[in-house]
Write an enzyme that holds these catalytic residues in place. Structure first.
Site, PDB file in Angstrom:
ATOM      1  N   TRP A  71       0.834  -1.217   0.000  1.00  0.00           N
ATOM      2  CA  TRP A  71       0.000   0.000   0.000  1.00  0.00           C
ATOM      3  C   TRP A  71       0.852   1.243   0.000  1.00  0.00           C
ATOM      4  O   TRP A  71       0.522   2.233  -0.663  1.00  0.00           O
ATOM      5  CB  TRP A  71      -1.006  -0.022   1.151  1.00  0.00           C
ATOM      6  CG  TRP A  71      -2.051  -1.072   0.914  1.00  0.00           C
ATOM      7  CD1 TRP A  71      -2.300  -2.177   1.659  1.00  0.00           C
ATOM      8  CD2 TRP A  71      -2.956  -1.146  -0.211  1.00  0.00           C
ATOM      9  NE1 TRP A  71      -3.306  -2.925   1.082  1.00  0.00           N
ATOM     10  CE2 TRP A  71      -3.727  -2.327  -0.059  1.00  0.00           C
ATOM     11  CE3 TRP A  71      -3.189  -0.338  -1.325  1.00  0.00           C
ATOM     12  CZ2 TRP A  71      -4.706  -2.705  -0.985  1.00  0.00           C
ATOM     13  CZ3 TRP A  71      -4.179  -0.714  -2.240  1.00  0.00           C
ATOM     14  CH2 TRP A  71      -4.913  -1.878  -2.062  1.00  0.00           C
ATOM     15  N   ASP A 111      -2.252   6.421   6.266  1.00  0.00           N
ATOM     16  CA  ASP A 111      -3.281   5.563   5.665  1.00  0.00           C
ATOM     17  C   ASP A 111      -3.657   4.503   6.699  1.00  0.00           C
ATOM     18  O   ASP A 111      -3.005   3.484   6.825  1.00  0.00           O
ATOM     19  CB  ASP A 111      -2.720   4.914   4.392  1.00  0.00           C
ATOM     20  CG  ASP A 111      -3.704   3.924   3.767  1.00  0.00           C
ATOM     21  OD1 ASP A 111      -4.808   3.743   4.322  1.00  0.00           O
ATOM     22  OD2 ASP A 111      -3.356   3.346   2.716  1.00  0.00           O
ATOM     23  N   LYS A 121     -12.738  -2.063   5.874  1.00  0.00           N
ATOM     24  CA  LYS A 121     -11.995  -2.979   6.731  1.00  0.00           C
ATOM     25  C   LYS A 121     -12.527  -2.944   8.166  1.00  0.00           C
ATOM     26  O   LYS A 121     -12.961  -3.940   8.687  1.00  0.00           O
ATOM     27  CB  LYS A 121     -10.502  -2.648   6.735  1.00  0.00           C
ATOM     28  CG  LYS A 121      -9.676  -3.230   5.586  1.00  0.00           C
ATOM     29  CD  LYS A 121      -9.769  -2.541   4.298  1.00  0.00           C
ATOM     30  CE  LYS A 121      -9.023  -3.170   3.168  1.00  0.00           C
ATOM     31  NZ  LYS A 121      -8.069  -2.304   2.508  1.00  0.00           N
TER      32      LYS A 121
HETATM   33  C1  LIG Z   1      -7.521  -1.739   1.398  1.00  0.00           C
HETATM   34  C2  LIG Z   1      -6.469  -0.726   1.518  1.00  0.00           C
HETATM   35  C3  LIG Z   1      -6.318   0.286   0.569  1.00  0.00           C
HETATM   36  C4  LIG Z   1      -7.187   0.370  -0.666  1.00  0.00           C
HETATM   37  O1  LIG Z   1      -8.460   0.794  -0.334  1.00  0.00           O
HETATM   38  P1  LIG Z   1      -9.558   1.136  -1.461  1.00  0.00           P
HETATM   39  O2  LIG Z   1     -10.716   1.577  -0.634  1.00  0.00           O
HETATM   40  O3  LIG Z   1      -9.798  -0.131  -2.233  1.00  0.00           O
HETATM   41  O4  LIG Z   1      -9.018   2.201  -2.319  1.00  0.00           O
HETATM   42  C5  LIG Z   1      -5.316   1.220   0.748  1.00  0.00           C
HETATM   43  N1  LIG Z   1      -4.517   1.185   1.827  1.00  0.00           N
HETATM   44  C6  LIG Z   1      -4.632   0.223   2.769  1.00  0.00           C
HETATM   45  C7  LIG Z   1      -3.711   0.229   3.946  1.00  0.00           C
HETATM   46  C8  LIG Z   1      -5.607  -0.761   2.641  1.00  0.00           C
HETATM   47  O5  LIG Z   1      -5.733  -1.704   3.581  1.00  0.00           O
END
Ligand SMILES: *Cc1c(COP(=O)(O)O)cnc(C)c1O
Length: 360
Positions: free
Chosen positions: A101, A171, A195
């Protein structure tokens, strides 16, 4: 058979929350309508959105000088919105690479800015958090971006980088609300909802207000944080049902003691699973440096792909679902978000012990 869903995302939601949504599906609080059918500007939905924001502010102790934005486009959209809004005329941004990521955030930022990768763990297959003492920070950076929990690699920070006056951007897609966070240490926190918050389609951004309003005027209106901050996330039609569901999750978290209690539960769950892996005499293997192991996403492997296939098939038959690792890394991955009950982790380790014995 009881089903336990270990998906990394979209992921398990608290059963109580799903039952409440079911009960309110056709008629929300005597309104005669489903939340999905309401005007986002009507008093019913405004009260839902306000309550969701107030509950999140309380849960995370978000200071008053931070805006809470309910957006769309996922964490991926933030990979571009962050440089586009936060560069503020500066030439460079600092990024930490700890896995898949981080890499995606870095490659998107490179479209708009010079990117200084201050630390990188790819020398050891992204299996650890680089020691802060080795980070090559730029004191003139527009911000520093990092990924506190790498959902695919299972690497999690258990400390917060101190970047001084350089705004810290995180993030938190896969570990928000799983442990207390000092929001005041951050310039911006973002997370896709699917998540640990609610259904896919909602993206949460918590941003310090002095970082808003510096975008290039040619930036599309929808990509400017100021647009959403000035309009309480209602410039366009927000993801109303996602906000409602997130709000139910926030209430569930409050009823269950808040984030401190969640953290204790998450530690207990992770301890059970890592304990099972570490006491398996190498039958199960977790590639992540012990001190940097994620509480949320636990990757592990077996000695052959044939055995892994058998493991996944038998787990599935036992109601232990979605344990396949990310397609880029293979192996297994168990995600233990807030809504995963401890019984689910116990059922998983019981199965793991049986499987190890049968295939030793
Ligand atoms: C799942 C995830 C993403 C991507 O998320 P989207 O909503 O599909 O854009 C980005 N960063 C992390 C840490 C993730 O777990």
């Amino acid at each position: 058979m009881t089903i336990y869903n270990f998906s990394a995302g979209p992921a398990v939601l608290p059963k109580e929350v799903l039952l409440q949504a079911q009960a309110e599906m056709l008629d929300w609080h005597g309104s005669g309508m489903s939340v999905m059918e309401m005007s986002h500007r009507g008093k019913e939905f405004i009260s839902i959105a306000n309550q969701a924001e107030a509950d999140l502010r309380e849960l995370m102790a978000i200071p008053a000088n931070y805006k809470v934005l309910f957006l769309q486009g996922g964490a991926h959209m933030q990979f571009s919105m962050i440089p586009l809004n936060l560069l503020r005329g500066k030439l460079s941004a600092d990024y930490v690479n700890t896995g898949e990521w981080s890499k995606k955030a870095i490659s998107e930022a490179k479209k708009f800015s010079y990117v200084n990768v201050v630390a990188d763990n790819s020398d050891k297959k992204c299996s650890y958090v680089p020691d802060f003492k080795t980070w090559k920070l730029d004191k003139n950076a527009a911000y520093l971006h990092f990924t506190p929990n790498e959902t695919i690699g299972g690497v999690e920070f258990n400390w917060v980088p101190n970047t001084g006056d350089v705004p810290l951007v995180a993030d938190m897609s896969s570990n928000i609300l799983s442990r207390p966070v000092d929001v005041w240490k951050y310039g911006l926190i973002y997370a896709g909802a699917q998540k640990n918050i609610g259904p896919a389609g909602l993206t949460l951004v918590i941003v310090r207000d002095d970082l808003i309003g510096h975008a290039d005027p040619r930036l599309p209106t929808m990509m400017d944080f100021k647009t959403h901050a000035d309009n309480d996330s209602m410039y366009n039609t927000p993801p109303t049902f996602g906000i409602y569901m997130a709000g139910l999750v926030f209430q569930w978290l409050k009823r269950n003691g808040g984030i401190g209690v969640m953290e204790q539960r998450n530690i207990a769950k992770a301890d059970i699973l890592y304990g099972a892996i570490d006491s398996s005499d190498g039958f199960y293997h977790c590639p992540v440096n012990v001190a940097d192991r994620s509480r949320m996403n636990v990757p592990f492997t077996l000695r052959s792909t044939e055995l892994e296939t058998a493991f996944l098939k038998q787990a599935d038959a036992r109601g232990l679902l979605q344990l396949k690792g990310h397609r880029s890394v293979g192996g297994m991955r168990a995600s233990l978000y807030n809504a995963m009950p401890i019984e689910g982790v116990r059922a998983l380790v019981d199965f793991m012990a049986e499987f190890a014995q049968a295939n030793a």
